[in-house]
Design a protein around this motif. Structure first.
Motif, short mmCIF file in Angstrom:
data_model
loop_
_atom_site.label_atom_id
_atom_site.label_comp_id
_atom_site.label_asym_id
_atom_site.label_seq_id
_atom_site.Cartn_x
_atom_site.Cartn_y
_atom_site.Cartn_z
N ASP A 248 52.19 41.32 -38.66
CA ASP A 248 52.68 40.51 -37.91
C ASP A 248 53.33 41.13 -36.41
O ASP A 248 54.44 40.67 -36.25
N ALA A 249 52.47 41.70 -35.76
CA ALA A 249 53.05 42.35 -34.51
C ALA A 249 53.32 41.42 -33.42
O ALA A 249 54.28 41.65 -32.54
N ALA A 250 52.88 40.03 -33.47
CA ALA A 250 53.04 39.22 -32.31
C ALA A 250 54.30 38.91 -32.44
O ALA A 250 54.95 38.29 -31.51
N ILE A 251 55.02 38.81 -33.74
CA ILE A 251 56.23 38.15 -33.95
C ILE A 251 57.22 39.10 -33.34
O ILE A 251 58.32 38.97 -32.70
N ALA A 252 57.13 40.39 -33.87
CA ALA A 252 57.90 41.60 -33.01
C ALA A 252 58.02 41.36 -31.44
O ALA A 252 59.02 41.51 -30.86
N MET A 253 56.70 41.24 -31.00
CA MET A 253 56.54 41.20 -29.57
C MET A 253 57.51 39.89 -29.05
O MET A 253 58.27 40.09 -27.95
N ARG A 254 57.30 38.72 -29.87
CA ARG A 254 58.28 37.38 -29.26
C ARG A 254 59.55 37.84 -29.42
O ARG A 254 60.57 37.20 -28.51
#
Length: 478
Positions: free
Chosen positions: A190-196
């Motif tokens: 879930d890399a997009a969550i870490a980015m956000r």
């Protein structure tokens, strides 16, 4: 139970659908629910690497924002930030080390399709982070003044800057948890969550920093201490959002109430993995510090040129770290799924992508070194020195491309010992002595110190490739 025929089982797996580049970018930024262990490797790497690269960029923004605003308060205020950052290097090393262990273990559980164990593993990682960060925070608050004095802080720093250091050290819990929980999300894919998360934390820091430093609107004027509060509040908000997503997430990983129980065996296993990761981070950061000391012996012009060049290089390496993290996640999940060969293919493919990216950047840096340095300073001597450093460092990009990906891959497989030994051998045993010999006894000056960097990266890459091909990492149990 009657076994499903192979043809039927294959029919249950939807065939991959070709997507345009922009559609893939949007999916990467939004986050994908697809099983990364079954996607075509190129697409899986892309979906992970895009948000991971942006996450790395966001992490570097914190220090830039603080210096940009604090710089208006004078040199002593900037010195306070600089001295405190030198203390926080240890915290960052702890955070990166714990992150390596958390990513490896969560990725393995997700690859095994064991979401229950993944949730419990996440809880153990967070618990370990809270314990370690609390101890460090208390020590930092209590000993802030003597630590600053030992680092050579001026009377102004010891009188006005201690508050900044105490607030930053008090916020160590948010620093470690921000590192750690983002590593959990990355391991789950879930890399997009870490980015956000980092976008939120940075956004608040950018808004709050000028308000609290200069007393804008209803906010009190707090000076340099305001910068510490802005950063800490921004990071803390990011942690709150992380915890919310862990509890309420509909993604690959969710922590439920029954997962919240300490498991000493899991925590010890993670600590063993993370201990070597911490050493890796300390070896890497300390090697740059020693290199700075060698360059500084040749005067302020050489040091200024080196400082600007290395900041440009570090920012340019963000895509490499993103691709390395993507390879680590895919390798860990593939091993959990019982297909380490697929994970190895992902590593080699990520290395090729990285070679194209860093190779292109390296050529551009070599050709446009003077204009790049000129964007940061008007001092002709500093531009000349920095351009030389940038050109020499750019020579290391071709070898660093595979080296950085393979180092991350070892960590993703749970083999943190191998990259630690590689770093010790190539950075401490090779790079630093070589830098001193070339710069001093052989009389090459700062250029000699610069040349040691591509030599060390080349050695790291060759050694990493040889050891990775041996495949002993396939036997790692985490």
């Amino acid at each position: 139970m009657e076994e499903t025929p192979l043809a039927d089982r294959n029919a249950q797996v939807p065939a991959p659908v070709d997507k345009g580049a922009w559609t893939l970018v949007k999916e990467a930024l939004h986050g994908t629910e697809q099983d990364l262990t079954r996607l075509p490797l190129g697409r899986a790497i892309f979906l992970l690497a895009v948000p991971m690269v942006l996450e790395m960029c966001m992490e570097s923004v914190f220090a830039v924002v603080d210096v940009a605003f604090v710089g208006r308060l004078g040199a002593e205020a900037v010195a306070t930030v600089g001295l405190t950052e030198s203390i926080l290097v240890i915290i960052y090393a702890a955070g990166m080390g714990l992150s390596i262990g958390a990513t490896a273990m969560v990725a393995r559980r997700i690859g095994e399709k064991d979401t229950e164990r993944a949730g419990r593993t996440a809880v153990q990682a967070i618990g370990l982070g809270v314990v370690i960060s609390t101890v460090l925070a208390v020590a930092g608050i209590v000993f802030a003044r003597p630590i600053l004095a030992a680092l050579g802080g001026s009377p102004w720093v010891l009188e006005h800057g201690v508050g900044y250091t105490r607030v930053m050290m008090g916020g160590v819990v948010s620093i470690l948890l921000l590192f750690l929980i983002n590593a959990i999300f990355r391991g789950a894919g879930d890399a997009a969550i870490a980015m956000r998360v980092l976008m939120l934390a940075n956004g608040l820091n950018i808004v709050l920093a000028p308000c609290l430093i200069f007393g804008l609107g209803p906010f009190p004027e707090m000076g340099v201490v305001g910068a510490a509060w802005a950063t800490t509040l921004g990071r803390s908000a990011g942690v709150v959002y992380q915890l919310y997503r862990l509890i309420r997430s509909n993604g690959r990983l969710q922590v439920r109430r029954e997962h919240v129980a300490l498991e000493p065996a899991t925590m010890l296993a993670m600590l063993r993995l993370s201990g070597a990761g911490m050493v890796q981070a300390l070896v890497s950061t300390s090697s740059w510090v020693v290199l700075v000391r060698i360059v500084a012996s040749f005067g302020s012009t050489a040091l200024a040129g080196y400082t600007i060049a290395i900041r440009i290089v570090m920012f340019a390496l963000m895509p490499a770290w993103g691709l390395g993290n993507a390879a680590a996640t895919l390798l860990g999940q593939s091993m959990g799924a019982g297909d380490p060969d697929r994970g190895a293919k992902a590593v080699w493919l990520a290395g090729r992508y990285n070679l194209m990216v860093l190779g292109t950047i390296g050529v551009l840096f070599f050709v446009f070194a003077h204009p790049l340095l000129g964007a940061f300073t008007t001092d002709a001597a500093v531009v000349e020195e920095g351009a030389t450093a940038l050109r020499v460092f750019s020579l290391s990009f071709f070898s660093a491309a595979y080296g950085m990906v393979i180092t991350s891959a070892f960590n993703g497989a749970g083999d943190t010992r191998t990259p630690t030994l590689i770093d010790l051998g190539c950075l401490w045993a090779l790079e630093l002595p070589l830098a001193w010999v070339l710069a001093k006894p052989l009389g090459l000056g700062p250029v000699g110190a610069y040349l040691a960097v591509p030599a060390a990266f080349a050695a790291m890459s060759v050694l990493g490739i040889v050891l990775f091909r041996r495949g002993r990492w396939k036997t790692r149990v985490v």
